[in-house]
Write a protein that holds these residues in place. Structure first.
Motif, PDB file in Angstrom:
ATOM      1  N   SER A   9       6.546  -9.872  -7.850  1.00  0.00           N
ATOM      2  CA  SER A   9       5.504  -8.756  -7.840  1.00  0.00           C
ATOM      3  C   SER A   9       5.472  -7.992  -6.577  1.00  0.00           C
ATOM      4  O   SER A   9       5.515  -6.571  -6.620  1.00  0.00           O
ATOM      5  N   TYR A  10       5.303  -8.577  -5.300  1.00  0.00           N
ATOM      6  CA  TYR A  10       5.215  -7.972  -4.051  1.00  0.00           C
ATOM      7  C   TYR A  10       6.439  -7.078  -3.874  1.00  0.00           C
ATOM      8  O   TYR A  10       6.545  -5.893  -3.472  1.00  0.00           O
ATOM      9  N   LYS A  11       7.537  -7.727  -3.980  1.00  0.00           N
ATOM     10  CA  LYS A  11       8.727  -6.922  -3.981  1.00  0.00           C
ATOM     11  C   LYS A  11       8.788  -5.493  -4.803  1.00  0.00           C
ATOM     12  O   LYS A  11       9.177  -4.627  -4.318  1.00  0.00           O
ATOM     13  N   LYS A  12       8.608  -5.826  -6.092  1.00  0.00           N
ATOM     14  CA  LYS A  12       8.471  -4.860  -7.040  1.00  0.00           C
ATOM     15  C   LYS A  12       7.519  -3.745  -6.586  1.00  0.00           C
ATOM     16  O   LYS A  12       8.095  -2.435  -6.794  1.00  0.00           O
ATOM     17  N   VAL A  13       6.423  -3.856  -6.186  1.00  0.00           N
ATOM     18  CA  VAL A  13       5.560  -2.939  -5.791  1.00  0.00           C
ATOM     19  C   VAL A  13       6.110  -2.348  -4.623  1.00  0.00           C
ATOM     20  O   VAL A  13       5.816  -1.020  -4.483  1.00  0.00           O
ATOM     21  N   MET A  14       6.529  -2.755  -3.681  1.00  0.00           N
ATOM     22  CA  MET A  14       7.092  -2.182  -2.497  1.00  0.00           C
ATOM     23  C   MET A  14       8.255  -1.234  -2.995  1.00  0.00           C
ATOM     24  O   MET A  14       8.325  -0.137  -2.436  1.00  0.00           O
ATOM     25  N   ILE A  15       9.164  -1.670  -3.909  1.00  0.00           N
ATOM     26  CA  ILE A  15      10.118  -0.707  -4.396  1.00  0.00           C
ATOM     27  C   ILE A  15       9.717   0.205  -5.184  1.00  0.00           C
ATOM     28  O   ILE A  15      10.134   1.573  -4.818  1.00  0.00           O
TER      29      ILE A  15
ATOM     30  N   HIS B  63       0.898  -1.196  -0.030  1.00  0.00           N
ATOM     31  CA  HIS B  63      -0.040  -0.102   0.147  1.00  0.00           C
ATOM     32  C   HIS B  63       0.816   1.331  -0.001  1.00  0.00           C
ATOM     33  O   HIS B  63       0.256   2.325  -0.172  1.00  0.00           O
ATOM     34  N   MET B  64       2.090   0.966   0.061  1.00  0.00           N
ATOM     35  CA  MET B  64       2.880   2.276  -0.082  1.00  0.00           C
ATOM     36  C   MET B  64       2.913   3.114  -1.487  1.00  0.00           C
ATOM     37  O   MET B  64       3.026   3.981  -2.030  1.00  0.00           O
TER      38      MET B  64
ATOM     39  N   TYR C  70      -1.163  -9.927  -9.445  1.00  0.00           N
ATOM     40  CA  TYR C  70      -0.893  -8.586  -9.726  1.00  0.00           C
ATOM     41  C   TYR C  70      -0.778  -8.217 -11.176  1.00  0.00           C
ATOM     42  O   TYR C  70      -0.905  -7.225 -11.578  1.00  0.00           O
ATOM     43  N   ARG C  71       0.033  -9.174 -11.750  1.00  0.00           N
ATOM     44  CA  ARG C  71       0.273  -8.786 -13.287  1.00  0.00           C
ATOM     45  C   ARG C  71      -0.909  -8.546 -14.136  1.00  0.00           C
ATOM     46  O   ARG C  71      -1.129  -7.512 -15.032  1.00  0.00           O
ATOM     47  N   MET C  72      -2.147  -9.436 -13.900  1.00  0.00           N
ATOM     48  CA  MET C  72      -3.530  -9.095 -14.287  1.00  0.00           C
ATOM     49  C   MET C  72      -3.805  -7.853 -13.729  1.00  0.00           C
ATOM     50  O   MET C  72      -4.571  -6.942 -14.600  1.00  0.00           O
ATOM     51  N   ALA C  73      -3.886  -7.490 -12.557  1.00  0.00           N
ATOM     52  CA  ALA C  73      -4.351  -6.239 -12.173  1.00  0.00           C
ATOM     53  C   ALA C  73      -3.490  -5.012 -12.726  1.00  0.00           C
ATOM     54  O   ALA C  73      -4.120  -4.122 -13.136  1.00  0.00           O
ATOM     55  N   LYS C  74      -2.108  -4.993 -13.118  1.00  0.00           N
ATOM     56  CA  LYS C  74      -1.556  -4.007 -13.810  1.00  0.00           C
ATOM     57  C   LYS C  74      -2.072  -3.950 -15.208  1.00  0.00           C
ATOM     58  O   LYS C  74      -2.357  -2.861 -15.816  1.00  0.00           O
ATOM     59  N   LEU C  75      -2.296  -5.270 -15.925  1.00  0.00           N
ATOM     60  CA  LEU C  75      -2.903  -5.119 -17.236  1.00  0.00           C
ATOM     61  C   LEU C  75      -4.202  -4.326 -17.333  1.00  0.00           C
ATOM     62  O   LEU C  75      -4.548  -3.649 -18.265  1.00  0.00           O
ATOM     63  N   LEU C  76      -5.152  -4.616 -16.215  1.00  0.00           N
ATOM     64  CA  LEU C  76      -6.411  -4.041 -16.097  1.00  0.00           C
ATOM     65  C   LEU C  76      -6.208  -2.586 -16.201  1.00  0.00           C
ATOM     66  O   LEU C  76      -7.241  -1.771 -16.651  1.00  0.00           O
TER      67      LEU C  76
END
Length: 214
Positions: free
Chosen positions: A140-146, A20-21, A174-180
């Motif tokens: 994905s989780y690590k990438k989103v945090m960074i 959520h950052m 999360y890849r699907m979420a990014k595509l959406l």
């Protein structure tokens, strides 16, 4: 030093240290969050535990640890949107519990913020101990945090430590979420669609002419 919970009784200050950052992460869940400041949670360390099918790996938590620090983002969130965060963190399933604690900021003093901590604590470990693979976050989780840490200019050393975290290689959902997110915000395509019923006719003479022109 200033100490406050929130100026508006209809809102809550929420300290985010995981996915959520990232602003886009909140927007995907229709969470209306106003950035307040970056913050530092003292005497806690960042860790990961309990596998999430959505993320493809364990989710972040904070563990009480002397002299450790966790950096994150302080958001001002409406009461209605807090319910969305509660649902995401599965408070109703007792995956996370809620705690209000002091969070220090670089220039605004100290705030009392809503904090989510997992019910199950990881086992203690030393600074030089190997982290077991089941406590590696997904790619994905690590990438989103960074991305969230970079977006809000967290200290360089902390971003560097996030980049050093080992990940389990999974992408989760999360890849699907990014595509959406991508295809629901971009302008509609105006190009003429190709009709597969009409055979393509190649003009070999024109192609040869283009190839010979240098």
């Amino acid at each position: 030093m200033m100490e406050s919970t929130t100026a508006d009784p209809g809102t809550t200050l929420f300290f985010a240290y995981g996915s959520h950052m990232l602003t886009v992460r909140n927007e995907l869940d229709n969470i209306r969050a106003e950035f307040v400041s970056i913050g530092r949670l003292d005497n806690y360390r960042l860790d990961f535990i309990r596998y999430s099918k959505f993320w493809g790996g364990p989710q972040a938590t904070v563990v009480a640890t002397a002299n450790a620090q966790v950096w994150g983002v302080i958001w001002r969130v409406n009461r209605d949107d807090i319910e969305i965060i509660d649902k995401n963190t599965q408070v109703h399933f007792k995956r996370y519990y809620i705690k209000y604690t002091d969070v220090n900021t670089p220039h605004m003093g100290k705030f009392v913020c809503r904090l989510y901590i997992q019910k199950i604590n990881p086992l203690p470990r030393g600074d030089n101990d190997d982290i077991p693979v089941e406590r590696w976050p997904s790619r994905s989780y690590k990438k989103v945090m960074i991305l969230g840490a970079i977006e809000h200019h967290l200290p360089y050393y902390y971003i560097r430590n996030l980049k050093k975290l080992k990940h389990n290689g999974e992408f989760g959902c999360y890849r699907m979420a990014k595509l959406l997110k991508l295809y629901t915000t971009r302008d509609a395509c105006t190009c003429k669609p190709y009709d597969p019923r009409r055979p393509r006719i190649l003009n070999m003479k024109k192609l040869r002419a283009k190839k010979n022109v240098k």
